[in-house]
Design a protein around this motif. Structure first.
Motif, PDB file in Angstrom:
ATOM      1  N   LEU A 155       0.557  -1.171   0.009  1.00  0.00           N
ATOM      2  CA  LEU A 155      -0.052  -0.096  -0.176  1.00  0.00           C
ATOM      3  C   LEU A 155       0.585   1.461   0.174  1.00  0.00           C
ATOM      4  O   LEU A 155       0.760   2.338  -0.138  1.00  0.00           O
ATOM      5  N   LEU A 156       1.700   1.354   0.497  1.00  0.00           N
ATOM      6  CA  LEU A 156       2.568   2.199  -0.145  1.00  0.00           C
ATOM      7  C   LEU A 156       3.246   2.838  -0.836  1.00  0.00           C
ATOM      8  O   LEU A 156       3.763   3.997  -1.289  1.00  0.00           O
ATOM      9  N   ILE A 157       3.687   1.278  -1.111  1.00  0.00           N
ATOM     10  CA  ILE A 157       4.549   1.682  -2.874  1.00  0.00           C
ATOM     11  C   ILE A 157       2.981   2.711  -3.757  1.00  0.00           C
ATOM     12  O   ILE A 157       3.259   3.317  -4.829  1.00  0.00           O
ATOM     13  N   VAL A 158       2.036   1.769  -3.733  1.00  0.00           N
ATOM     14  CA  VAL A 158       0.748   1.421  -4.713  1.00  0.00           C
ATOM     15  C   VAL A 158       0.119   2.615  -4.632  1.00  0.00           C
ATOM     16  O   VAL A 158      -0.789   3.018  -5.439  1.00  0.00           O
ATOM     17  N   GLY A 159       0.231   2.836  -2.929  1.00  0.00           N
ATOM     18  CA  GLY A 159      -1.302   3.888  -2.335  1.00  0.00           C
ATOM     19  C   GLY A 159      -0.874   4.907  -2.077  1.00  0.00           C
ATOM     20  O   GLY A 159      -1.411   6.367  -2.357  1.00  0.00           O
ATOM     21  N   PHE A 160       0.514   4.905  -2.534  1.00  0.00           N
ATOM     22  CA  PHE A 160       1.181   7.039  -2.153  1.00  0.00           C
ATOM     23  C   PHE A 160       2.791   6.484  -3.284  1.00  0.00           C
ATOM     24  O   PHE A 160       2.361   8.474  -3.619  1.00  0.00           O
ATOM     25  N   VAL A 161       3.519   5.897  -3.325  1.00  0.00           N
ATOM     26  CA  VAL A 161       3.910   6.906  -3.914  1.00  0.00           C
ATOM     27  C   VAL A 161       4.008   6.721  -5.369  1.00  0.00           C
ATOM     28  O   VAL A 161       3.932   7.630  -6.148  1.00  0.00           O
ATOM     29  N   PHE A 162       3.533   5.175  -5.776  1.00  0.00           N
ATOM     30  CA  PHE A 162       2.741   5.987  -7.719  1.00  0.00           C
ATOM     31  C   PHE A 162       1.832   7.114  -7.716  1.00  0.00           C
ATOM     32  O   PHE A 162       2.073   7.356  -8.194  1.00  0.00           O
ATOM     33  N   PRO A 163       1.025   7.276  -6.558  1.00  0.00           N
ATOM     34  CA  PRO A 163       0.641   8.020  -7.014  1.00  0.00           C
ATOM     35  C   PRO A 163       1.290   9.196  -7.302  1.00  0.00           C
ATOM     36  O   PRO A 163       0.513  10.070  -7.638  1.00  0.00           O
ATOM     37  N   LEU A 164       1.754   9.949  -6.381  1.00  0.00           N
ATOM     38  CA  LEU A 164       2.460  10.558  -6.635  1.00  0.00           C
ATOM     39  C   LEU A 164       3.740  11.591  -7.756  1.00  0.00           C
ATOM     40  O   LEU A 164       3.370  11.712  -7.941  1.00  0.00           O
ATOM     41  N   PHE A 165       4.106  10.281  -7.981  1.00  0.00           N
ATOM     42  CA  PHE A 165       3.847   9.994  -9.667  1.00  0.00           C
ATOM     43  C   PHE A 165       3.978  10.389 -11.059  1.00  0.00           C
ATOM     44  O   PHE A 165       3.909  11.151 -11.852  1.00  0.00           O
ATOM     45  N   LEU A 166       2.711   9.999 -11.120  1.00  0.00           N
ATOM     46  CA  LEU A 166       0.806  10.016 -11.648  1.00  0.00           C
ATOM     47  C   LEU A 166       0.793  11.414 -11.336  1.00  0.00           C
ATOM     48  O   LEU A 166       0.490  11.429 -12.643  1.00  0.00           O
ATOM     49  N   ALA A 167       0.698  12.171 -10.166  1.00  0.00           N
ATOM     50  CA  ALA A 167      -0.029  13.537 -10.001  1.00  0.00           C
ATOM     51  C   ALA A 167       1.724  14.308 -10.577  1.00  0.00           C
ATOM     52  O   ALA A 167       0.863  15.319 -11.251  1.00  0.00           O
ATOM     53  N   VAL A 168       2.614  14.118 -10.911  1.00  0.00           N
ATOM     54  CA  VAL A 168       3.003  15.627 -11.242  1.00  0.00           C
ATOM     55  C   VAL A 168       3.150  15.750 -12.490  1.00  0.00           C
ATOM     56  O   VAL A 168       2.922  17.452 -12.405  1.00  0.00           O
ATOM     57  N   PRO A 169       2.495  14.986 -13.958  1.00  0.00           N
ATOM     58  CA  PRO A 169       2.572  15.590 -14.883  1.00  0.00           C
ATOM     59  C   PRO A 169       1.423  16.369 -15.284  1.00  0.00           C
ATOM     60  O   PRO A 169       1.340  17.254 -16.063  1.00  0.00           O
ATOM     61  N   GLY A 170       0.574  15.791 -14.470  1.00  0.00           N
ATOM     62  CA  GLY A 170      -0.360  16.907 -14.798  1.00  0.00           C
ATOM     63  C   GLY A 170      -0.871  18.171 -13.818  1.00  0.00           C
ATOM     64  O   GLY A 170      -1.752  19.368 -14.362  1.00  0.00           O
ATOM     65  N   THR A 171       0.071  18.004 -13.283  1.00  0.00           N
ATOM     66  CA  THR A 171       0.599  19.276 -12.103  1.00  0.00           C
ATOM     67  C   THR A 171       1.504  20.595 -12.917  1.00  0.00           C
ATOM     68  O   THR A 171       0.860  21.896 -12.586  1.00  0.00           O
ATOM     69  N   ILE A 172       2.458  19.784 -13.625  1.00  0.00           N
ATOM     70  CA  ILE A 172       3.027  21.084 -14.678  1.00  0.00           C
ATOM     71  C   ILE A 172       2.211  21.130 -15.778  1.00  0.00           C
ATOM     72  O   ILE A 172       2.568  22.319 -15.954  1.00  0.00           O
ATOM     73  N   MET A 173       1.614  20.654 -16.153  1.00  0.00           N
ATOM     74  CA  MET A 173       0.425  20.714 -17.252  1.00  0.00           C
ATOM     75  C   MET A 173      -0.500  21.731 -17.043  1.00  0.00           C
ATOM     76  O   MET A 173      -1.576  21.984 -17.479  1.00  0.00           O
ATOM     77  N   CYS A 174      -0.763  21.083 -15.118  1.00  0.00           N
ATOM     78  CA  CYS A 174      -1.829  22.888 -15.081  1.00  0.00           C
ATOM     79  C   CYS A 174      -1.717  23.601 -14.650  1.00  0.00           C
ATOM     80  O   CYS A 174      -0.179  24.263 -14.041  1.00  0.00           O
ATOM     81  N   GLY A 175      -2.178  25.141 -14.896  1.00  0.00           N
ATOM     82  CA  GLY A 175      -1.836  26.571 -14.697  1.00  0.00           C
ATOM     83  C   GLY A 175      -3.497  26.626 -15.453  1.00  0.00           C
ATOM     84  O   GLY A 175      -4.548  26.988 -15.076  1.00  0.00           O
ATOM     85  N   ILE A 176      -2.943  28.696 -15.264  1.00  0.00           N
ATOM     86  CA  ILE A 176      -3.992  29.263 -15.630  1.00  0.00           C
ATOM     87  C   ILE A 176      -4.502  29.666 -17.044  1.00  0.00           C
ATOM     88  O   ILE A 176      -3.480  29.995 -18.092  1.00  0.00           O
ATOM     89  N   LYS A 177      -5.864  29.538 -17.167  1.00  0.00           N
ATOM     90  CA  LYS A 177      -6.043  28.990 -18.968  1.00  0.00           C
ATOM     91  C   LYS A 177      -7.586  30.489 -19.195  1.00  0.00           C
ATOM     92  O   LYS A 177      -8.233  30.540 -18.482  1.00  0.00           O
ATOM     93  N   ARG A 178      -6.744  31.462 -20.023  1.00  0.00           N
ATOM     94  CA  ARG A 178      -7.564  32.794 -20.788  1.00  0.00           C
ATOM     95  C   ARG A 178      -8.639  32.207 -21.605  1.00  0.00           C
ATOM     96  O   ARG A 178      -8.273  31.711 -21.957  1.00  0.00           O
ATOM     97  N   GLU A 179      -9.639  32.472 -21.513  1.00  0.00           N
ATOM     98  CA  GLU A 179     -10.768  32.117 -23.067  1.00  0.00           C
ATOM     99  C   GLU A 179     -11.797  32.618 -22.154  1.00  0.00           C
ATOM    100  O   GLU A 179     -12.236  33.811 -21.254  1.00  0.00           O
TER     101      GLU A 179
END
Length: 422
Positions: A155-179
């Motif tokens: 659970l430490l690996i699957v439930g916490f460590v892996f989701p941390l790495f999976l959330a990084v790309p979304g955090t980088i691409m997320c930001g303020i979008k003007r429309e």
């Protein structure tokens, strides 16, 4: 030549709307007012989720009724994930609703995007580990099982460590979008949304990332369904086998014995075929003991004859107890039912979120009331992170009893700590 002049009345509504504009703040306040009931609802979710999951963590950590087993590990894991959600993601969503179309803080936006992905994947993968554990215990009870220590490591690996790495790309691409958004006067007002930045909108990496998340959620949801179908089928078979045992004469003998406890059986460890085999073996063994008892009765005095009958019953009971896993009840196994309910709630809420995510680009054309309803169902998965205390309270009797004694237990622990420090 005569010049024609057109005089427009200052009270003409068309002319007034043409001359007037709705500022970003005015537009945002209009939608924020429509979202206010939903914001209050999420506030209730936050308070209830924090208090309820805190009680879960305290009860399962402090109460002596819960030994170190997989059920305790799983409950504490989900409790930690849910309390993180209630402390971070839901309050962040409430703040976002007050400035949904005028979101200007990029750092806060990225933090919220991080927790959006982290808590969803953490819950998803943790429930997968739980469903595999249920499958092994119910369908394959005689194979190697997941130990509490191994469960913590996975659970430490699957439930916490892996989701941390999976959330990084979304955090980088997320930001303020003007429309541009159509305002109340029919014109356009530029808005600021906390979504994927424009520079990543058509990126191949964003498309791959979205596909991975969709496959992960849908694929694991399918795994849930398949595993629990097998678990349910096997559990029903076991319940029928147990009912057959309880109606048999063998059960009546063991029930009357002082050695055998009929209420101490663990359904999770029972294999239907093995249970029926043991039933047949012990029926034959009981018949043999009865024949020996009759022979002894014809050749022995009355007092010893009574002792021999009692010994016969006890031996039959001991044999059954040593060979047969203990069966609590003919009702559906509580732990399996708890995890099944939580898994179904997770699938329904997150699939609803996933479907509505395809409509996010249309929010600029929604009226305040339409947007309010959309936001409710789009974030319905928040319900998944505050329902655990309700499910445990309904299905787990020991949890209800432990909640009643939680305050005395806390006082006793504090008193013991104070005595040790002195």
């Amino acid at each position: 030549m005569y010049k024609m002049s057109v005089t427009v009345s200052p009270e003409d509504p068309l002319q007034n709307n043409f001359n007037r504009t709705e500022t970003l703040q005015q537009l945002n306040n209009r939608y924020a007012e429509a979202l206010l009931p939903l914001t209050v609802t999420f506030g209730f979710f936050t308070v209830f989720g924090i208090v309820g999951n805190l009680i879960i963590i305290l009860v399962f950590s402090l109460s002596r009724d819960y030994k170190r087993n997989n059920f305790k590990v799983f409950v504490l894991t989900l409790g930690v994930i849910d309390i993180i959600t209630c402390f971070t993601l839901i309050p962040a969503e409430m703040i976002k609703q007050r400035s949904y179309f005028a979101f200007g803080d990029e750092v806060s936006c990225k933090v919220k995007c991080f927790f959006n992905v982290f808590v969803s994947t953490a819950s998803c993968l943790s429930l997968l580990v739980i469903s595999v554990d249920r499958y092994r215990k119910v369908v394959q009870p005689f194979k190697k099982q997941l130990t509490p220590r191994l469960a913590v490591q996975i659970l430490l690996i699957v439930g916490f460590v892996f989701p941390l790495f999976l959330a990084v790309p979304g955090t980088i691409m997320c930001g303020i979008k003007r429309e541009n958004m159509t305002n109340i006067y029919g014109g356009f007002t530029e808005i600021n949304l906390c979504e994927t930045e424009d520079k990543y909108r058509d990126s191949i990496w964003r498309k791959i990332y979205k596909i991975v998340l969709i496959i992960l959620l849908i694929g694991i949801s399918c795994c849930y369904v398949v595993l629990y179908v097998f678990v349910m089928k096997e559990a029903i078979k076991q319940i029928k086998a147990i009912s057959l045992l309880r109606k048999s004469s063998l059960y009546e003998v063991t029930y009357s014995s002082d050695v055998y406890d009929p209420n101490a059986i663990n359904l999770d460890a029972v294999n239907t075929k093995r249970l029926l085999d043991i039933y047949r073996e012990n029926t034959e063994e009981k018949d043999a003991f009865q024949k020996q008892s009759v022979t002894f009765e014809n050749n022995s005095p009355s007092p010893k004859n009574t002792n021999r009958k009692k010994v016969s019953k006890q031996l039959s009971s001991k044999s059954l107890r040593s060979e047969t896993p203990i069966i609590r009840t003919t009702r559906f196994p509580t732990k399996t039912l708890v995890w099944f309910v939580l898994t179904i709630v997770f699938i329904i809420t997150y699939l609803t979120h996933l479907i509505l995510a395809l409509k996010v680009s249309e929010i600029v054309n929604m009226s305040p009331s339409e947007f309010s309803w959309f936001s409710f169902f789009f974030r319905i998965y928040f319900f998944n992170h505050m329902i655990n205390p309700i499910v445990y309270a309904i299905f787990v009797k020991k949890f209800r009893e432990s909640c009643r004694t939680l305050i005395p237990t806390l006082k006793a622990r504090v008193r013991d700590i104070c005595i040790c420090q002195k």
